[in-house]
Design a protein around this motif. Structure first.
Motif, PDB file in Angstrom:
ATOM      1  N   PRO A  25      -1.230  11.344   5.929  1.00  0.00           N
ATOM      2  CA  PRO A  25      -1.117  10.628   4.653  1.00  0.00           C
ATOM      3  C   PRO A  25      -2.201  11.004   3.646  1.00  0.00           C
ATOM      4  N   THR A  57       0.809  -1.220   0.000  1.00  0.00           N
ATOM      5  CA  THR A  57       0.000   0.000   0.000  1.00  0.00           C
ATOM      6  C   THR A  57       0.841   1.269   0.000  1.00  0.00           C
ATOM      7  N   TYR A  58       2.042   1.234   0.627  1.00  0.00           N
ATOM      8  CA  TYR A  58       2.844   2.448   0.678  1.00  0.00           C
ATOM      9  C   TYR A  58       3.341   2.876  -0.703  1.00  0.00           C
ATOM     10  N   LYS A  59       3.314   1.949  -1.669  1.00  0.00           N
ATOM     11  CA  LYS A  59       3.754   2.292  -3.022  1.00  0.00           C
ATOM     12  C   LYS A  59       2.675   3.044  -3.804  1.00  0.00           C
ATOM     13  N   ARG A  60       1.464   3.090  -3.270  1.00  0.00           N
ATOM     14  CA  ARG A  60       0.365   3.909  -3.791  1.00  0.00           C
ATOM     15  C   ARG A  60       0.130   3.713  -5.288  1.00  0.00           C
ATOM     16  N   ASP A 100      -1.537  12.457  -0.068  1.00  0.00           N
ATOM     17  CA  ASP A 100      -2.053  11.844  -1.296  1.00  0.00           C
ATOM     18  C   ASP A 100      -2.752  12.872  -2.171  1.00  0.00           C
ATOM     19  N   PRO A 124       5.804   6.160  -4.413  1.00  0.00           N
ATOM     20  CA  PRO A 124       5.820   5.708  -3.018  1.00  0.00           C
ATOM     21  C   PRO A 124       5.581   6.878  -2.067  1.00  0.00           C
ATOM     22  N   ARG A 125       5.227   6.553  -0.859  1.00  0.00           N
ATOM     23  CA  ARG A 125       5.094   7.572   0.176  1.00  0.00           C
ATOM     24  C   ARG A 125       6.460   7.763   0.820  1.00  0.00           C
ATOM     25  N   MET A 183       9.579   5.823   2.302  1.00  0.00           N
ATOM     26  CA  MET A 183       9.376   4.391   2.505  1.00  0.00           C
ATOM     27  C   MET A 183       9.922   3.522   1.377  1.00  0.00           C
TER      28      MET A 183
END
Length: 851
Positions: free
Chosen positions: A644, A509-512, A648, A594-595, A598
């Motif tokens: 977050p 999920t952190y790679k969005r 986004d 990514p966020r 991370m």
């Protein structure tokens, strides 16, 4: 029916074609297109259906076809040429032989949980494995005396397919090792080598397999042995499968079994490299074996072993490390530690960590860090993040001095460049460019390539990518039972002349992965612009237990099915090395969202560089140090947000702005000749500027020079004269730890209120009580640097107080002066740290005393 006897059947090749076996069983072919072309000529359809597996190809092809090829002069001539190049490669002088001055060639053992070398060996789950595969290939090209250690997974990671609703499904086909390009590691009598490990109440037998990767030997361990219990046979069944208990069993096999296997084969590594913390138990086994062979105590053996260990972390968040409850360590290491001569509490202390509730646990990364003299992160930003995570191991040490260096990842250029682009480089770059990809001078010749020729090759690769996507989509639809009408739409899927953006990675999920869909109406407008259209290719796997990652995939698939979008956005099933190769060789832009911070490094975007692709990415991992406005585009300016959801929103809008105002117009800005001149200029600048650094030749050379060779020198120094230096160092460390409580800086003489001029010298004196510790065994330093708004020194420098006066009774005066080099508000502190010439680094004992 129970099998009583087993036997092996090998391909029956005509005598003239026997050299094909040599080529098939060395993964040299995986980065040499001429060898792949040779196998493809045998039977192109069979090459595809076997998953690009030359061993299975040779065992499956019709015998009449082999007889026919044995008398085909053109084929035999091509085979002989390929074989000649292979033999030349195996015998030629390498960088390590030519440029590294050593009296011997110490063996470097590289331990990794996964290896991504080629698609027919699915022993990888993502970037970590592909990086390990590229590390081996580059070590082969450069001639490092390195061996790899890993596990042979009967079912690999998993095969991904989507159901009719777009939900990820997993299948685990079982691999037959006798139809893979691997071979048993055998003893002198031709019997497969095995080792034995101890699990609670039972032995575990493990087979050893050998994979040839050019000049490098990779050894894989396999618990699927008949003598083992059924559950134990499955220990090496799946990569990253099962629960914590299975994971600790796998890591025992990798670390302890891996080192034991090397010793069984007579390979005594001088340096051991732990690629992530999965292999940390290797250090414990290395200590045990040294104690067994020399009679050293645990304390001395640990000192001797630590000097020859290297640890690379790829994880940017503490939650990414493997941790085990103390109960599992008690269960699996009770007998082991008694054999080593230590207590369980001492073992637990080597990897002690606490969770957010304060509960004790065993952390494999902490274990690795505590038993390695050389630690590194995989990008400059990641090294900084890793120092933050390592603060508990180095209390009171300034963050920038925590001993984690940066060795930024790279990619193995010959493995990822298209053969079409490689031929263009053959024509315009200096000869042998592919053997010297870390040399910036090689890439200065990029400007010699005519724009029209570079663009023609790039467009050809985009066309081939789209052909591949259409084939894959048809196979996917046929498997789902699609109608003829749906199958017919495949032929219009995507457009070879449209700006093509690729996104492919693990669906964590952190790679969005869905950031580009934050405003679906705005994205639709970008995709559907009739004058300047855009198309997206998406691929990637979610972990089988990651429901959130699977939902991301489903959301993208459903969006792509909306009216008018089916030919503009496609999700490709079962992302693997083969899919990645098509994508990085054919896309115009590689997207990464990514966020921050991370993404430890990320290497997928590096793979587009030699193929002319451009990067559009958040400033995270490698792109944080690679980006400038002439080589690609950045989403944001490196901000880190506490919210977050707000992050986004901000970064998705930035992404849309960049696409609408910069990327898309630049791609479609054409001259009279139909060429996007400014786009091509950016392609060339990206190649010239980024390829020579972001490749594994540079990376492996850095490991050799900054880790391996230093570790070998350090290890050898400690081992000389029956480990005299190791014994002395262990004794000294014990003494210093016992006495450190008496160390105190009693007085510092310094005028903090005076205003000083640049160039002026400021005297500093410190009265330090050392007790029984000798002044030569410490360094007394002033730590000076600019101060931030919170009154903390940042980017400080250590200046030793060299002049010494013994004041008696363990009290000493140290003094020197500091030269003011810059204006502004500065801070100065005084500290004492232990010093011994055989410490691997200044904070190896994690002791520091401040005034």
């Amino acid at each position: 029916m129970r099998v009583i006897y087993d036997f092996r059947v090998e391909p029956a090749l005509p005598e003239r074609l026997e050299p094909l076996k040599r080529l098939a069983y060395n993964l040299y072919w995986s980065w040499h297109a001429d060898v792949v072309d040779l196998f493809r000529r045998i039977d192109g359809d069979l090459w595809e259906s076997t998953g690009h597996n030359p061993v299975l190809l040779l065992g499956s092809v019709d015998q009449r076809r082999l007889e026919e090829l044995s008398t085909d002069a053109a084929f035999v001539e091509s085979m002989d040429e390929v074989l000649s190049d292979f033999d030349k490669y195996m015998q030629e002088q390498t960088w390590f032989q030519r440029d590294v001055e050593l009296t011997s060639s110490p063996v470097i053992a590289y331990f990794s949980m996964e290896y991504g070398i080629t698609e027919c060996l699915p022993m990888y789950g993502g970037g970590l494995g592909v990086l390990a595969g590229d590390h081996l290939k580059s070590s082969s090209d450069l001639g490092l005396p390195l061996v790899g250690i890993g596990l042979l997974y009967q079912q690999g990671y998993f095969m991904q397919y989507l159901n009719a609703d777009g939900w990820q499904q997993e299948s685990y086909p079982v691999m037959d090792p006798f139809n893979l390009p691997i071979m048993p590691a055998e003893d002198q009598d031709g019997k497969q080598l095995t080792i034995e490990l101890s699990l609670p109440g039972r032995p575990l037998k493990v087979r050893i397999w050998k994979v040839l990767v050019g000049r490098i030997d990779l050894y894989l361990l396999d618990s699927n042995v008949e003598e083992n219990l059924p559950a134990d046979r499955a220990i090496t069944a799946k990569l990253y499968g099962g629960d914590q208990e299975l994971r600790i069993q796998q890591e025992i096999v990798l670390g302890i079994g891996g080192l034991r296997a090397l010793h069984e084969m007579g390979i005594m590594p001088a340096v051991c490299h732990m690629n992530e913390g999965h292999a940390a138990f290797m250090a414990l086994e290395r200590i045990r074996l040294l104690m067994r062979d020399t009679g050293l105590s645990f304390e001395v053996a640990q000192v001797a072993v630590e000097g020859g260990n290297v640890f690379t972390s790829h994880t940017p968040v503490p939650a990414g490390f493997d941790v085990f409850p103390e109960g599992l360590l008690h269960k699996y290491f009770g007998d082991y530690v008694r054999d080593v001569g230590m207590s369980l509490d001492e073992l637990l202390a080597l990897g002690k960590d606490v969770d957010e509730r304060g509960a004790a646990r065993f952390n494999m990364a902490v274990m690795a860090a505590n038993n390695a003299a050389y630690l590194n992160g995989v990008s400059k930003l990641h090294a900084k993040v890793t120092r933050e995570m390592a603060k508990p191991l180095y209390p009171h040490v300034p963050i920038e001095e925590i001993p984690v260096i940066a060795i930024t990842n790279g990619v193995h250029v010959p493995s990822w460049i298209s053969k079409d682009m490689a031929r263009l480089f053959d024509q315009y770059l200096s000869s042998g460019w592919h053997r010297d990809t870390a040399n910036p001078k090689i890439w200065e010749s990029i400007d010699k390539i005519p724009d029209a020729e570079l663009w023609r090759v790039h467009e050809l690769r985009r066309e081939r990518l789209i052909e591949f996507v259409r084939r894959s989509a048809r196979e996917q639809l046929e498997r789902q039972g699609a109608s003829e009408e749906d199958l017919a739409q495949v032929e219009t899927l995507l457009d070879p002349g449209v700006l093509t953006i690729g996104f492919a990675r693990r669906f964590a999920t952190y790679k969005r992965a869905d950031l580009f869909l934050a405003d679906q109406a705005r994205m639709r407008a970008i995709l559907s612009n009739t004058d300047m259209p855009v198309q997206f290719l998406i691929a990637g796997k979610a972990h089988p237990r990651d429901e959130a990652g699977k939902q991301l995939i489903k959301n993208i698939v459903h969006y792509a099915r909306e009216e008018g979008l089916h030919d503009r956005i496609v999700f490709i099933e079962n992302y693997n090395i083969a899919v990645a190769r098509y994508m990085v060789q054919g896309v115009d832009v590689w997207l990464n969202t990514p966020r921050r911070p991370m993404e430890a490094s990320g290497t997928s975007g590096m793979k587009v560089l030699p193929n002319g692709g451009l990067n559009l990415s958040v400033l995270d991992g490698w792109w944080d140090e690679a980006y400038d406005s002439n080589v690609g585009w950045a989403i944001g300016s490196g901000e880190v947000y506490e919210d977050p959801a707000y992050q986004d929103r901000v970064e998705s809008n930035t992404l849309y702005d960049i696409l609408e105002k910069k990327v898309v117009p630049l791609f479609y800005e054409r001259g009279r000749d139909g060429l996007p001149k400014l786009w091509i200029k950016r392609m060339k600048q990206s190649m010239r500027q980024l390829i020579p650094f972001f490749n594994t030749y540079r990376m492996v050379m850095e490991y050799a020079e900054n880790c391996y060779l230093l570790a070998e020198t350090h290890r050898r120094r400690l081992a000389e004269n029956d480990f005299l230096a190791a014994r002395e160092l262990a004794q000294w460390k014990r003494f210093v730890r016992e006495q450190w409580g008496t160390v105190k800086i009693e007085q510092v003489e310094f005028d903090p209120n005076a205003v000083h001029q640049i160039g002026e010298y400021i005297p500093v004196k410190a009265r330090v009580r050392l007790g029984a510790i000798k002044p030569d065994n410490v360094r007394v330093e002033m730590y000076v640097g600019p101060m931030d708004h919170q009154g903390r020194i940042f980017n400080g420098q250590a200046v030793r107080l060299k002049q010494h006066e013994d004041l008696g009774e363990g009290l000493h005066l140290f003094r020197d002066q500091y030269r003011c080099a810059a204006s502004g508000r500065h801070g100065l502190g005084v500290r004492v740290v232990p010093f011994h010439e055989n410490l691997a680094h200044r904070y190896a004992m994690a002791l520091i005393e401040w005034a």
